[in-house]
Design an enzyme around this catalytic site. Structure first.
Site, short mmCIF file in Angstrom:
data_model
loop_
_atom_site.label_atom_id
_atom_site.label_comp_id
_atom_site.label_asym_id
_atom_site.label_seq_id
_atom_site.Cartn_x
_atom_site.Cartn_y
_atom_site.Cartn_z
N GLY A 37 12.19 31.44 7.86
CA GLY A 37 11.04 31.99 7.66
C GLY A 37 10.30 31.16 6.42
O GLY A 37 9.05 30.83 6.36
N HIS A 38 11.24 30.87 5.45
CA HIS A 38 10.56 30.12 4.13
C HIS A 38 10.27 28.68 4.54
O HIS A 38 9.25 28.41 4.33
CB HIS A 38 11.87 29.78 2.87
CG HIS A 38 11.92 31.38 2.44
ND1 HIS A 38 13.18 32.15 2.82
CD2 HIS A 38 11.34 32.33 1.81
CE1 HIS A 38 13.30 32.99 2.08
NE2 HIS A 38 12.27 33.03 1.27
N MET A 42 13.48 37.90 10.11
CA MET A 42 14.37 37.21 9.09
C MET A 42 13.90 37.68 7.86
O MET A 42 12.72 37.93 7.24
CB MET A 42 13.96 35.77 9.28
CG MET A 42 14.47 35.28 10.61
SD MET A 42 14.88 33.29 10.46
CE MET A 42 15.37 33.08 12.17
#
Ligand code: PAF
Length: 281
Positions: free
Chosen positions: A36-37, A186
């Site tokens: 996700g990041h 996530m």
């Protein structure tokens, strides 16, 4: 990738880029990075010449009984992932650098109303901590744009409201939630779940999908919420809140609203998970 804890060094680098007329995108994180990041970082690179990431586990946004000390800190792995993703500048300050006078004597930023409900009601002071650190990081980095995950929907709205209210010259972009194949959003907190809990936790997204279908079919929202809370409990969740709101302002839904959002927070064991789903009716 240049990594620094030093505010002056970070500012100097950003100033050099800006002097050359180049733009800067910023992705603030608390580390323990997952796909996700990395998606945020890759999206950031599409919007600006340079990407700056920060890793700071912000004590101000944790309540007294929350998991600040246990929060996963994985700096080496995070750095490797950021290098792979092409990040040029990483800011990793300590709490002493960010809050040199201590948190009690620190000026804070409070976004009224929206900070007090949903996650804000369960976690008093949480959004004050988020708004304060994000404002501070914005002033340190001075980016042109900043990117946040839509998964933290209320957080994103708090930050957008703060930017508007304080006339900060920064464009805030929300990026779609990245999910496991099961549908589980996530999150760094998924690391606390056992394999079995992870499978059970996928029910959260399924339940929200079913809620959206039911509301689109015209079922009354309070009935849908009540039935869905029961489903979540059957699946092993202890719901904290389950709500349907106007997606543009988080107000309670009125007849005319078409852009809606389902917001959910629920405990799987001791792990508090949040998720949301925006939809049109
Ligand atoms: O979403 C997060 O990781 C944090 O709340 C943020 C925005 C980095 C502020 O500490």
């Amino acid at each position: 990738m240049f990594t620094t804890q030093d505010i002056a060094q970070l500012r100097e680098q950003v100033r050099l880029w800006k002097r050359q007329g180049e733009t800067v995108a910023f992705v603030p994180t608390m580390g323990n990075l997952h796909l996700g990041h990395i998606t945020l970082v890759k999206e950031a690179a599409k919007h600006a010449d340079h990407v700056v990431v920060s890793i700071f586990v912000n004590p101000m946004q944790f309540g007294a009984n929350e998991d600040l000390d246990a929060y996963p800190r994985t700096l080496d792995a995070d750095k490797a992932a950021l290098v792979d993703a092409g990040v040029e500048l990483l800011f990793t300050p300590t709490p002493e650098i960010i809050y040199p006078k201590g948190m009690d004597k620190q000026t804070f930023v409070e976004v009224p109303k929206i900070s007090d409900e949903l996650c804000g009601a369960s976690r008093p002071g949480h959004f004050r901590g988020v708004a304060t650190i994000v404002c501070k990081l914005f002033n340190i980095v001075q980016p042109d744009i900043a990117l946040f995950g839509n998964k933290d929907f209320q957080q994103l709205m708090v930050i957008k409201t703060m930017v508007e209210d304080l006339s900060l010259p920064i464009e805030v972009i929300g990026v779609d939630t990245i999910r496991e194949q099961t549908g589980l959003a996530m999150s760094s907190r998924n690391g606390y779940l056992s394999a079995a809990q992870k499978l059970q936790a996928a029910t959260l997204k399924q339940t929200m999908d079913e809620m959206a279908d039911a509301i689109r079919r015209g079922e009354a929202i309070p009935n849908v919420v009540q039935a869905s809370e029961a489903k979540l409990m059957q699946a092993g969740f202890k719901p904290d809140y389950l709500a349907v709101r106007n997606a543009n302002n988080l107000h309670e839904v009125i007849e005319q609203d078409s852009a809606l959002v389902i917001l959910a927070a629920a405990y799987m064991g001791t792990t508090r998970l949040i998720d949301n789903l925006t939809f049109q009716r």
